[in-house]
Design an enzyme around this catalytic site. Sequence first.
Site, mmCIF file in Angstrom:
data_model
loop_
_atom_site.group_PDB
_atom_site.id
_atom_site.type_symbol
_atom_site.label_atom_id
_atom_site.label_comp_id
_atom_site.label_asym_id
_atom_site.label_seq_id
_atom_site.Cartn_x
_atom_site.Cartn_y
_atom_site.Cartn_z
ATOM 1 N N LYS A 83 0.666 -0.849 0.104
ATOM 2 C CA LYS A 83 0.142 0.212 -0.075
ATOM 3 C C LYS A 83 1.057 1.300 -0.202
ATOM 4 O O LYS A 83 0.964 1.622 0.527
ATOM 5 C CB LYS A 83 -0.884 -0.487 1.020
ATOM 6 C CG LYS A 83 -2.095 1.043 1.070
ATOM 7 C CD LYS A 83 -2.208 1.848 2.205
ATOM 8 C CE LYS A 83 -1.584 2.765 2.606
ATOM 9 N NZ LYS A 83 -1.432 4.162 2.377
ATOM 10 N N GLU A 128 10.652 1.277 9.726
ATOM 11 C CA GLU A 128 11.591 1.761 9.533
ATOM 12 C C GLU A 128 10.790 3.412 9.891
ATOM 13 O O GLU A 128 9.725 3.390 8.978
ATOM 14 C CB GLU A 128 12.132 1.474 8.025
ATOM 15 C CG GLU A 128 13.396 2.242 7.816
ATOM 16 C CD GLU A 128 13.382 3.935 8.051
ATOM 17 O OE1 GLU A 128 12.580 4.595 8.736
ATOM 18 O OE2 GLU A 128 13.829 4.848 6.439
ATOM 19 N N CYS A 177 14.728 10.494 5.845
ATOM 20 C CA CYS A 177 14.692 9.751 6.727
ATOM 21 C C CYS A 177 15.976 10.087 7.383
ATOM 22 O O CYS A 177 16.332 10.025 8.648
ATOM 23 C CB CYS A 177 14.040 8.970 7.438
ATOM 24 S SG CYS A 177 14.103 7.571 6.143
ATOM 25 N N GLU A 194 10.721 15.016 14.512
ATOM 26 C CA GLU A 194 11.807 15.832 12.639
ATOM 27 C C GLU A 194 10.408 16.388 12.332
ATOM 28 O O GLU A 194 9.933 16.432 13.044
ATOM 29 C CB GLU A 194 10.860 13.544 12.589
ATOM 30 C CG GLU A 194 11.698 13.562 11.307
ATOM 31 C CD GLU A 194 11.803 11.870 11.316
ATOM 32 O OE1 GLU A 194 12.219 11.246 9.775
ATOM 33 O OE2 GLU A 194 10.455 11.216 11.575
HETATM 34 P P1 NAP Z 1 2.546 8.211 8.449
HETATM 35 O O1 NAP Z 1 0.977 8.894 8.538
HETATM 36 O O2 NAP Z 1 2.935 7.255 8.787
HETATM 37 O O3 NAP Z 1 2.291 7.678 6.813
HETATM 38 C C1 NAP Z 1 3.104 6.505 6.246
HETATM 39 C C2 NAP Z 1 2.476 5.518 5.382
HETATM 40 O O4 NAP Z 1 1.345 4.884 7.119
HETATM 41 C C3 NAP Z 1 1.107 6.077 4.313
HETATM 42 O O5 NAP Z 1 1.408 4.966 3.656
HETATM 43 C C4 NAP Z 1 -0.168 6.022 5.285
HETATM 44 O O6 NAP Z 1 -0.963 6.398 4.294
HETATM 45 C C5 NAP Z 1 0.070 5.020 5.705
HETATM 46 N N1 NAP Z 1 -0.570 4.716 7.268
HETATM 47 C C6 NAP Z 1 -1.292 6.107 8.186
HETATM 48 N N2 NAP Z 1 -2.621 5.538 9.026
HETATM 49 C C7 NAP Z 1 -1.903 4.344 9.166
HETATM 50 C C8 NAP Z 1 -2.629 3.302 9.824
HETATM 51 N N3 NAP Z 1 -3.496 3.910 10.815
HETATM 52 N N4 NAP Z 1 -2.107 2.516 9.825
HETATM 53 C C9 NAP Z 1 -1.611 1.676 9.263
HETATM 54 N N5 NAP Z 1 -1.031 2.261 7.765
HETATM 55 C C10 NAP Z 1 -1.073 3.932 8.021
HETATM 56 O O7 NAP Z 1 3.371 9.537 7.786
HETATM 57 P P2 NAP Z 1 2.649 11.293 7.234
HETATM 58 O O8 NAP Z 1 1.524 11.612 8.711
HETATM 59 O O9 NAP Z 1 2.362 10.805 5.725
HETATM 60 O O10 NAP Z 1 3.833 11.874 7.296
HETATM 61 C C11 NAP Z 1 4.324 11.831 8.664
HETATM 62 C C12 NAP Z 1 5.459 12.015 9.649
HETATM 63 O O11 NAP Z 1 6.410 10.763 9.315
HETATM 64 C C13 NAP Z 1 7.100 12.949 8.653
HETATM 65 O O12 NAP Z 1 6.269 14.671 9.176
HETATM 66 C C14 NAP Z 1 8.267 11.977 9.022
HETATM 67 O O13 NAP Z 1 8.218 12.979 10.234
HETATM 68 C C15 NAP Z 1 7.493 10.989 8.968
HETATM 69 N N6 NAP Z 1 7.611 10.187 7.870
HETATM 70 C C16 NAP Z 1 8.700 9.041 7.643
HETATM 71 C C17 NAP Z 1 9.024 8.464 6.578
HETATM 72 C C18 NAP Z 1 10.183 7.332 6.843
HETATM 73 O O14 NAP Z 1 10.942 7.003 5.444
HETATM 74 N N7 NAP Z 1 10.543 6.833 7.901
HETATM 75 C C19 NAP Z 1 8.521 8.568 5.450
HETATM 76 C C20 NAP Z 1 7.485 9.728 5.880
HETATM 77 C C21 NAP Z 1 7.791 9.899 6.640
HETATM 78 P P3 NAP Z 1 -1.951 7.587 4.102
HETATM 79 O O15 NAP Z 1 -1.129 8.753 3.923
HETATM 80 O O16 NAP Z 1 -2.231 6.772 2.242
HETATM 81 O O17 NAP Z 1 -3.531 7.677 4.601
#
Ligand code: NAP
Length: 492
Positions: free
Chosen positions: A171, A246, A280, A380
Amino acid sequence: MHQFINGTLTTGASGVTQDVINPATGQVTATVTLAGLRDLEAAVAAARAAFPAWSRTTPGERSAILQRFARILEARAKEFAQAESSQTGKPLRLCREFDVPGTIDNVDFFAGAARNLEGKAMAEYSADHTSGIRREAIGVVGSIAPWNYPLQMAAWKILPAIAAGNTIILKPAEITPLTSVMFAEALSEAGLPDGVVNVLVGSGSTVGAALMRHPQVDMVSFTGSTAVGRTVLEAAAVNAKRVHLELGGKAPFVVFDDADVDAAVHGAVAGSLINSGQDCTAATRALVHRSVYQEFVDKLAARFDAIVLGTPENEGADIGSMSSFRHRDHVAGMVDRARGYARIAAGGYAPTEDGLGEGAFYRPTLVVDAAPDSEIVKNEVFGPVLAVLPFDDDDEAINLANDTVYGLAASAWTSNLQRALRATREIKAGCVWINDHIPIISEMPHGGFKQSGFGKDMSTYSFDEYTQVKHVMFELGGVVEKDWHRTIFALR
Ligand code: NAP
Ligand code: MG
């Protein structure tokens, strides 16, 4: 049609449509009908059905498909770069020179690695038995990827899983789904059997959460925020799934007084601004010896101010937009709050000149004089924002580097061998670079310590996540009363 299930493109069953936006222009790139729970059931059933035959293919057969796939990606490199850029706002140059070739190199690596799954030698560890190791695929993998490097994340999730004989449901983030679907389609074209790779474009809170919890999914692999990572860990408890997480980082960038300051300044620009800082492993906390602190800050501020922002086609642009307006506003909010306790030495605003106001742009931002326990230093940001803090001696530098709940990556800049060795030994992170920051390579593992998660992407270490080791033991003597039975039949 953006759902790829059992080798076929279909329309999402949720009936809910969502636009994929090019964040550099605000224009709609594509409109997607999101997956519903019915699609999830179909994808899990397809992956389950495909598993027995796929897990019994020979490594050579899996490798041949991946080799063909790499050549298809090469032939379609331009199209992939274009699509990646149109959903992320990245400069086409970055997609052309980093995202796409990095992905192809990963495919080539796993085409080779598939044939190199290793274990202990078969041997008589007991005099009466021969023991051996089978390294087996786990089953159906559920993967969730973020929006910062959609194509590379699809590759990191899918390749080790299928190279080792698993089947998978990926996904991608719903705001950046396009190249993940293209990736799966191209794998099919390379000869991958139906059902081995399925892509569901749906929301995280519905389809994503249900995928993590699904009892027919044997392992979950998640890259994203720490908050969602915790819920993934809880969901995996349902059937004691194997978990790979991760969860981002807060990488320190340590500049000792014997460092080549110009090299460190150059490295800090690249290390903190790559992918508009949405990386990240990006440098987020520059810890600089007080004797070179002012020089470092002044030179870096000048460099940040000279960075050119631009739309993807602008070959003269250094960096692109952020991945979404929502995330840009989140980053801007953190910087605005930092004004109350720190000084903004460069950037700190969303530019509006030359049409940039139409996109989710944010100027490279340097924050100085922030306390080590302030929000901008602790949390972050995931944007083009670097905080710079001074230190007075090596102990303080190492302590500050480790003063974080994260532990994904770090770098140290020095010309002193002992300092370099101490930094690599004492900084608690999954990767420590000396005199550089960012390079990743397919042969080496990527993964975190501490709350950055656990498990490795890339390299043959990723097979430790995507395979399970089975001990098989053969009795050698063919006798009824075996010697060790004395421990039970002692009285006879
Ligand atoms: P996020 O909410 O953790 O999203 C990452 C993935 O998880 C997306 O595919 C998202 O789907 C999915 N997701 C969201 N809620 C979920 C749930 N309850 N169960 C399963 N999957 C779920 O991250 P974000 O809100 O886009 O970004 C927030 C922060 O995450 C950023 O500011 C950054 O600090 C961190 N981040 C870290 C990385 C990394 O490489 N480790 C990458 C991106 C972001 P949808 O978005 O399609 O709803
Ligand atoms: Mg989210």
